[in-house]
Design an enzyme around this catalytic site. Sequence first.
Site, mmCIF file in Angstrom:
data_model
loop_
_atom_site.group_PDB
_atom_site.id
_atom_site.type_symbol
_atom_site.label_atom_id
_atom_site.label_comp_id
_atom_site.label_asym_id
_atom_site.label_seq_id
_atom_site.Cartn_x
_atom_site.Cartn_y
_atom_site.Cartn_z
ATOM 1 N N SER A 1 0.806 -1.221 0.000
ATOM 2 C CA SER A 1 0.000 0.000 0.000
ATOM 3 C C SER A 1 0.845 1.280 0.000
ATOM 4 C CB SER A 1 -0.957 -0.044 1.186
ATOM 5 O OG SER A 1 -1.827 1.057 1.148
ATOM 6 N N ASP B 1 -2.133 6.329 -3.539
ATOM 7 C CA ASP B 1 -1.029 5.636 -2.875
ATOM 8 C C ASP B 1 -0.540 4.553 -3.854
ATOM 9 O OD1 ASP B 1 -3.276 4.014 -2.646
ATOM 10 O OD2 ASP B 1 -2.619 3.093 -0.787
#
Length: 456
Positions: free
Chosen positions: A96, A239
């Site tokens: 992530s 992200d």
Amino acid sequence: MGKLFGTDGVRGIVNQTMTPELAMRVAQAACTWLGGGKVLVGRDVRYGGDALAAAVMAGLSSCGCEPYYAGLVPTPALQYSVPRLGYDMGIMVTASHNPPQYNGVKVVGANGVEVPKEEEKVIEEIFFSERFKRVPYSEVPEHKTEPRVLDTYVEGVLAEIEIDLVKKNGFRVVVDGANSVGSLATPKVLRKMGVKVLCVNCNLDPSFPGREPEPTPETLRGTAEMARSVGADLLVAHDADADRAIIGDERGTVHWGDRSGSLLTAYVSEKYPHLPKRTFTGVSSSHIVVEGFLRPKGIEVVWTPVGSVIIAHELIKKGGISGFEENGGYMHPVHHPVRDGAMKAALFVEMMAKYGKKASELFDELPKAYSVKGKVPRPPTADMEKVYEIIKSKFESCEFVTVDGLKVVCGDFWFLVRPSGTEPVVRIMVEARDPKKAEELFGELKRLLEGFFSTF
Ligand code: MG
């Protein structure tokens, strides 16, 4: 029994705490739990992603699952495709928003949602006891590829958008792809909506040369200034696995996700009037902004512990308009009940077209609040319950939310005191309508916690 899964999958430093051996064993445990079936495997741009994905596929096939490799895809694209392309499970290789040295593995159920905590426990038990189901030599499936994921996802997002309405506006949007897989989907989605896209940090590079992979007002300062100077109507920044989107306006101001999430929730409740007027957000979101904006519109706000997996499962169980997080995660359940960066970007652009307003004008409609955030080191033996008691007695007349840490809500201010899940610190977030009040309260809480912790 040890703990394998964190708040969102298994993570570690590549070749130190996140090795191909570990990834393979997680895949073996997950396949044993599943009992066989078709599994979709994808990854983001991170270092070691290719090796870890190969290890995941080897683990899956050794236990009789059929691995299909989707290659580089956003997490929400993999999640959207699992049920729609007929898979029984998905595994995403990603860490992530973490720094470049990290990677990880995330397990997604047949409905495309991260497996619930109870099921993770079963997978953990199989992992630690190494109770892997190994199939006979003649039944080990070969690895196949799945090329349809990106197109399926892009079409799925566009199916929710009034494209003709958006096309008339000729919007210009800067997309910051965090040098990763968001670059592969969001520009495509927006261009099909007639948006002129300028893509920055869209060259795939696991060293993340453009900026840190976590999108925040701080890390996006350069991109926001660039977007303003080229006259963009909007900035969308992801992200590294593009399940989050942080939004910036045409003035160059970057807004936290609880702000964009509140605006979108109100918009979506008008767009889909049949949905239950309820939204879900983590306790770290702003009480003043979220409740202040949504409650007068008749929308119920359900406060949950921090973590997108919890929000997604609550949203599925109780039903609602949306789920969102301060960090930019936004769930649009009509599409799928998990965080989705490109879906959020497309909805935001559609909202601007529908209301005929600039992004800054939309954000200006939110209640004004000033926040101060910080942290205090926490001794390992300190009893948080005692601290909460002391705070509660000091703020007796306020309302308390205790689903995760202690949130104290009063008329014109609120604050959250919450131990971090990843570091030995306690985080303090304060928000007030008056900036001076926010500063004073933050100082008071910090002194209180430091004083209490000094006795351990
Ligand atoms: Mg993410």
